[in-house]
Design an enzyme around this catalytic site. Structure first.
Site, mmCIF file in Angstrom:
data_model
loop_
_atom_site.group_PDB
_atom_site.id
_atom_site.type_symbol
_atom_site.label_atom_id
_atom_site.label_comp_id
_atom_site.label_asym_id
_atom_site.label_seq_id
_atom_site.Cartn_x
_atom_site.Cartn_y
_atom_site.Cartn_z
ATOM 1 N N GLU A 192 0.853 -1.082 -0.037
ATOM 2 C CA GLU A 192 0.032 0.071 0.058
ATOM 3 C C GLU A 192 0.918 1.162 0.037
ATOM 4 O O GLU A 192 0.426 2.187 -0.595
ATOM 5 C CB GLU A 192 -0.944 0.054 1.100
ATOM 6 C CG GLU A 192 -2.128 -1.061 0.961
ATOM 7 C CD GLU A 192 -2.693 -1.612 2.102
ATOM 8 O OE1 GLU A 192 -2.451 -1.500 3.189
ATOM 9 O OE2 GLU A 192 -3.282 -2.726 1.892
ATOM 10 N N GLU B 153 3.754 -10.702 0.126
ATOM 11 C CA GLU B 153 2.530 -10.390 0.038
ATOM 12 C C GLU B 153 2.124 -9.820 -1.412
ATOM 13 O O GLU B 153 2.207 -8.995 -1.705
ATOM 14 C CB GLU B 153 2.168 -9.231 0.871
ATOM 15 C CG GLU B 153 2.319 -9.299 2.162
ATOM 16 C CD GLU B 153 1.732 -8.391 3.157
ATOM 17 O OE1 GLU B 153 0.959 -8.994 4.072
ATOM 18 O OE2 GLU B 153 1.807 -7.165 3.046
ATOM 19 N N SER C 42 -4.965 -11.899 2.505
ATOM 20 C CA SER C 42 -6.218 -12.727 2.644
ATOM 21 C C SER C 42 -5.743 -13.972 3.613
ATOM 22 O O SER C 42 -6.481 -14.668 3.210
ATOM 23 C CB SER C 42 -6.742 -13.064 1.229
ATOM 24 O OG SER C 42 -7.102 -11.997 0.671
HETATM 25 P P1 13P Z 1 -5.306 -8.388 4.328
HETATM 26 O O1 13P Z 1 -5.084 -9.843 5.282
HETATM 27 O O2 13P Z 1 -6.199 -8.055 4.617
HETATM 28 O O3 13P Z 1 -5.317 -9.151 2.944
HETATM 29 O O4 13P Z 1 -3.868 -7.648 3.997
HETATM 30 C C1 13P Z 1 -2.752 -8.262 4.025
HETATM 31 C C2 13P Z 1 -1.773 -7.371 4.136
HETATM 32 O O5 13P Z 1 -1.516 -6.212 3.657
HETATM 33 C C3 13P Z 1 -1.007 -7.225 5.656
HETATM 34 O O6 13P Z 1 0.273 -6.402 5.581
#
Ligand code: 13P
Length: 235
Positions: A90, A157, A193
């Site tokens: 992000e 990720e 997820s």
């Molecule tokens: P989610 O578990 O909501 O997919 O997010 C993963 C994440 O970005 C952890 O840093």
């Protein structure tokens, strides 16, 4: 194993304090020896004594100064925070951090001896473009990063798996983790997820040393159960 919660832009200061206290009580009640990290929103950072390790989701590579909207080392020191998340997708894709700025931040916090959870991961179009492109894309995310830093934890990720409910198959996670392990012997977490329904099987995979959990970590009972899964595996 390492079980980490990225609370992102959720939970106020009061809610975070309740969350951390519940988690701490849980770890003590279960005599847990798992490494549990929680990354609250910046304004929810606070001192915490106990098993739960509190880390920052982000901080500027400076002690203090003229960096509007950012926090520096002084603000982390105030709460005894010595862990930081760097390179999250992000921050790369929504906030526009470049590999160069990420590497600069990494080196700054490495010099201070911080525990760094360093995130890598490919967008869907890169994955679809084939294995070679995907590995080149991931390689580029290791540029400027000291992969032998002793307080490094890496989190893989896949961008397309974050917050979508989609995940690679277990076989894909395992094979990618084994490839990434060739780049660094640092503990390697899977994120994207992770939920109560898949955490146990993900944690059991070869090359998976823990999980980095977003959405599902907001429910402290679910996150706590993942710690039990890790404990039961006794890797
Ligand atoms: P989610 O578990 O909501 O997919 O997010 C993963 C994440 O970005 C952890 O840093």
């Amino acid at each position: 194993m390492i079980i980490a919660a990225n609370l992102k832009t959720n939970l106020t200061r009061k809610q975070t304090a309740e969350y951390v206290n519940k988690l701490e009580a849980f770890l003590n009640a279960h005599n847990s020896h798992q490494e549990v990290l929680v990354f609250p929103a910046t304004s929810s950072l606070n001192s915490h004594a106990g098993k739960v390790i509190i880390g920052a989701q982000n901080a500027y590579p400076a002690k203090n100064g003229a960096f509007t909207g950012e926090i520096g080392v002084d603000h982390l020191d105030e709460f005894g925070i010595k862990s930081i998340l760097i390179g999250h997708s992000e921050r790369r894709h929504v906030l526009g951090e470049t590999q160069e700025s990420i590497a600069k931040k990494f080196n700054f916090y490495k010099e201070l001896g911080f525990k760094i959870v360093y995130c890598v991961g490919e967008p869907l179009e890169v994955r679809k473009s084939g294995e070679k492109n995907m590995m080149e894309y991931l390689d580029a995310q290791y540029e400027g990063i000291d992969t032998s830093y002793e307080s490094l934890i890496i989190a893989y990720e896949p961008v397309w798996a974050i917050g979508t409910g989609l995940t690679p198959t277990l076989e894909e996670i395992e094979s990618l983790h084994l490839k990434l392990k060739e780049k660094s012997s640092a503990p390697l977490l899977y994120g994207g997820s992770v939920k109560l329904s898949n955490a146990q099987e993900v944690l059991a995979l070869n090359g998976v040393d823990g999980v980095l959990v977003g959405g599902a970590s907001l429910i402290v009972e679910d996150f706590s159960q993942m710690i039990i899964y890790a404990q039961d595996l006794e890797k």
